[in-house]
Design a protein around this motif. Sequence first.
Motif, mmCIF file in Angstrom:
data_model
loop_
_atom_site.group_PDB
_atom_site.id
_atom_site.type_symbol
_atom_site.label_atom_id
_atom_site.label_comp_id
_atom_site.label_asym_id
_atom_site.label_seq_id
_atom_site.Cartn_x
_atom_site.Cartn_y
_atom_site.Cartn_z
ATOM 1 N N LEU A 74 5.159 27.673 52.965
ATOM 2 C CA LEU A 74 4.574 28.830 52.264
ATOM 3 C C LEU A 74 3.818 29.770 53.210
ATOM 4 C CD1 LEU A 74 3.918 30.406 49.699
ATOM 5 C CD2 LEU A 74 1.932 28.941 49.374
ATOM 6 N N LEU A 75 2.856 29.244 53.951
ATOM 7 C CA LEU A 75 2.030 30.141 54.777
ATOM 8 C C LEU A 75 2.867 30.991 55.745
ATOM 9 C CD1 LEU A 75 -1.293 28.196 55.543
ATOM 10 C CD2 LEU A 75 -0.754 29.787 53.700
ATOM 11 N N PRO A 76 3.857 30.406 56.423
ATOM 12 C CA PRO A 76 4.634 31.249 57.347
ATOM 13 C C PRO A 76 5.383 32.392 56.647
ATOM 14 C CG PRO A 76 5.047 28.921 57.768
ATOM 15 C CD PRO A 76 4.271 28.996 56.492
ATOM 16 N N LEU A 77 5.553 32.293 55.313
ATOM 17 C CA LEU A 77 6.291 33.351 54.611
ATOM 18 C C LEU A 77 5.488 34.642 54.499
ATOM 19 C CD1 LEU A 77 7.981 31.530 51.559
ATOM 20 C CD2 LEU A 77 9.093 32.423 53.591
ATOM 21 N N PHE A 78 4.156 34.544 54.511
ATOM 22 C CA PHE A 78 3.408 35.786 54.301
ATOM 23 C C PHE A 78 2.120 35.952 55.112
ATOM 24 C CE2 PHE A 78 1.606 32.941 51.157
ATOM 25 C CZ PHE A 78 0.247 33.243 51.196
ATOM 26 N N VAL A 79 1.779 34.958 55.917
ATOM 27 C CA VAL A 79 0.537 35.094 56.679
ATOM 28 C C VAL A 79 0.849 35.733 58.033
ATOM 29 C CG1 VAL A 79 -1.289 33.787 57.831
ATOM 30 C CG2 VAL A 79 -0.603 33.183 55.519
ATOM 31 N N ALA A 80 0.053 36.759 58.386
ATOM 32 C CA ALA A 80 0.276 37.434 59.673
ATOM 33 C C ALA A 80 -0.047 36.470 60.812
ATOM 34 C CB ALA A 80 -0.618 38.659 59.760
ATOM 35 N N PRO A 81 0.802 36.422 61.827
ATOM 36 C CA PRO A 81 0.498 35.531 62.951
ATOM 37 C C PRO A 81 -0.772 35.999 63.674
ATOM 38 C CG PRO A 81 2.626 36.658 63.270
ATOM 39 C CD PRO A 81 2.012 37.205 62.011
ATOM 40 N N GLY A 82 -1.422 35.085 64.353
ATOM 41 C CA GLY A 82 -2.627 35.460 65.087
ATOM 42 C C GLY A 82 -3.801 34.589 64.699
ATOM 43 N N ASP A 83 -4.963 34.899 65.238
ATOM 44 C CA ASP A 83 -6.139 34.060 65.073
ATOM 45 C C ASP A 83 -7.353 34.954 64.836
ATOM 46 O OD1 ASP A 83 -8.301 32.412 65.344
ATOM 47 O OD2 ASP A 83 -7.555 31.363 67.112
ATOM 48 N N ASP A 84 -7.895 34.922 63.594
ATOM 49 C CA ASP A 84 -9.065 35.767 63.333
ATOM 50 C C ASP A 84 -10.364 34.997 63.560
ATOM 51 O OD1 ASP A 84 -9.287 34.106 61.148
ATOM 52 O OD2 ASP A 84 -8.980 35.656 59.637
ATOM 53 N N GLY A 85 -10.253 33.713 63.873
ATOM 54 C CA GLY A 85 -11.434 32.921 64.222
ATOM 55 C C GLY A 85 -12.316 32.506 63.051
ATOM 56 N N ILE A 86 -11.931 32.906 61.819
ATOM 57 C CA ILE A 86 -12.820 32.613 60.671
ATOM 58 C C ILE A 86 -12.341 31.314 60.000
ATOM 59 C CG2 ILE A 86 -13.885 33.629 58.604
ATOM 60 C CD1 ILE A 86 -13.054 36.363 59.693
ATOM 61 N N TYR A 87 -12.465 30.241 60.722
ATOM 62 C CA TYR A 87 -11.822 28.988 60.312
ATOM 63 C C TYR A 87 -12.407 28.358 59.051
ATOM 64 C CZ TYR A 87 -10.272 29.447 65.149
ATOM 65 O OH TYR A 87 -9.771 29.928 66.313
ATOM 66 N N ALA A 88 -13.733 28.353 58.922
ATOM 67 C CA ALA A 88 -14.340 27.627 57.798
ATOM 68 C C ALA A 88 -13.966 28.273 56.465
ATOM 69 C CB ALA A 88 -15.856 27.589 57.945
ATOM 70 N N SER A 89 -14.011 29.611 56.418
ATOM 71 C CA SER A 89 -13.664 30.294 55.157
ATOM 72 C C SER A 89 -12.182 30.115 54.859
ATOM 73 C CB SER A 89 -13.964 31.791 55.262
ATOM 74 O OG SER A 89 -15.260 31.982 55.727
ATOM 75 N N THR A 90 -11.367 30.162 55.909
ATOM 76 C CA THR A 90 -9.925 29.994 55.711
ATOM 77 C C THR A 90 -9.624 28.597 55.160
ATOM 78 O OG1 THR A 90 -9.581 31.462 57.576
ATOM 79 C CG2 THR A 90 -7.682 30.179 56.864
ATOM 80 N N ALA A 91 -10.273 27.594 55.734
ATOM 81 C CA ALA A 91 -10.036 26.216 55.271
ATOM 82 C C ALA A 91 -10.480 26.062 53.810
ATOM 83 C CB ALA A 91 -10.783 25.227 56.165
ATOM 84 N N ALA A 92 -11.571 26.745 53.438
ATOM 85 C CA ALA A 92 -12.040 26.662 52.047
ATOM 86 C C ALA A 92 -10.998 27.273 51.108
ATOM 87 C CB ALA A 92 -13.381 27.371 51.901
ATOM 88 N N ARG A 93 -10.391 28.416 51.520
ATOM 89 C CA ARG A 93 -9.353 29.050 50.687
ATOM 90 C C ARG A 93 -8.104 28.165 50.641
ATOM 91 N NH1 ARG A 93 -13.182 31.956 50.409
ATOM 92 N NH2 ARG A 93 -13.567 30.266 48.969
ATOM 93 N N ASP A 94 -7.784 27.539 51.790
ATOM 94 C CA ASP A 94 -6.627 26.624 51.817
ATOM 95 C C ASP A 94 -6.812 25.524 50.777
ATOM 96 O OD1 ASP A 94 -5.076 27.822 53.817
ATOM 97 O OD2 ASP A 94 -6.144 26.777 55.416
ATOM 98 N N LEU A 95 -8.012 24.959 50.745
ATOM 99 C CA LEU A 95 -8.263 23.868 49.796
ATOM 100 C C LEU A 95 -8.085 24.357 48.362
ATOM 101 C CD1 LEU A 95 -9.075 21.068 48.918
ATOM 102 C CD2 LEU A 95 -11.463 21.670 49.264
#
Length: 208
Positions: A74-95
């Motif tokens: 799923l994620l590779p279908l629509f997430v822009a490649p790269g690294d925004d460094g905002i890991y904790a918030s991203t992990a919370a949304r992933d959960l």
Amino acid sequence: MPGSYGSLVELVVKQTEAVQAKAGRYENPEEHPFFPDDLPPSQVPPHKYPRVLNPAAVFVNVNKKIWDVYFNKLLPLFVAPGDDGIYASTAARDLECLQVLSRRIHYGKLVAEVKFRDEWKHYEPAIRARDKKTLMDLLTAPAVEKAVKKRVAKKASIFGQEVKVGDDSDENKAKYKVDPAVVSRFYGDWVIPLTKDVEVQYLLHRLD
Ligand SMILES: O=C(O)C(=O)C[C@]1(C(=O)O)C=C[C@@H](O)C=C1
């Protein structure tokens, strides 16, 4: 990550699930943990959830597969490649996304239960013969699947639309946070098949 957690998202999911387990989340038959081993017991007074499913339903958990599909398909279908460094918030949304997907897919147990009760004469022999193919054929409703895919595309186009004001040139050209066709495809390729997988697994235990 140092220690035994693997990735940061694993750390966030494991630790959050442990807290939520203490708050009674996994006493609810609609909830399934991604890391069921070593979860602490609930610390809240038990709630009387209606007993609808066969007790063997607790053994059906396809979250390992959901985890794999979410991160690798799923994620590779629509997430822009790269690294925004905002890991904790991203992990919370992933959960959040993982939990919503898990709930939707494991509703397959309830759907299968209803189908079994409606047509037990057809389901029982297939269950006794452990005939997965017949069970899959019995529970599959192609017209419903088509309608579900259409509906999720429509929902994605309505609720996932970027709202713009004052840019007349773009007014008639809708922009979406996620392409509705991608959502529909994700349902057709993964969400519905995994739901059916849960349905078959549950039905195989229905007469236990
Ligand atoms: O609604 C049903 O009958 C279901 O079993 C659910 C579902 C789905 O995942 O949306 C799965 C299998 C059917 O072929 C149609 C739809």
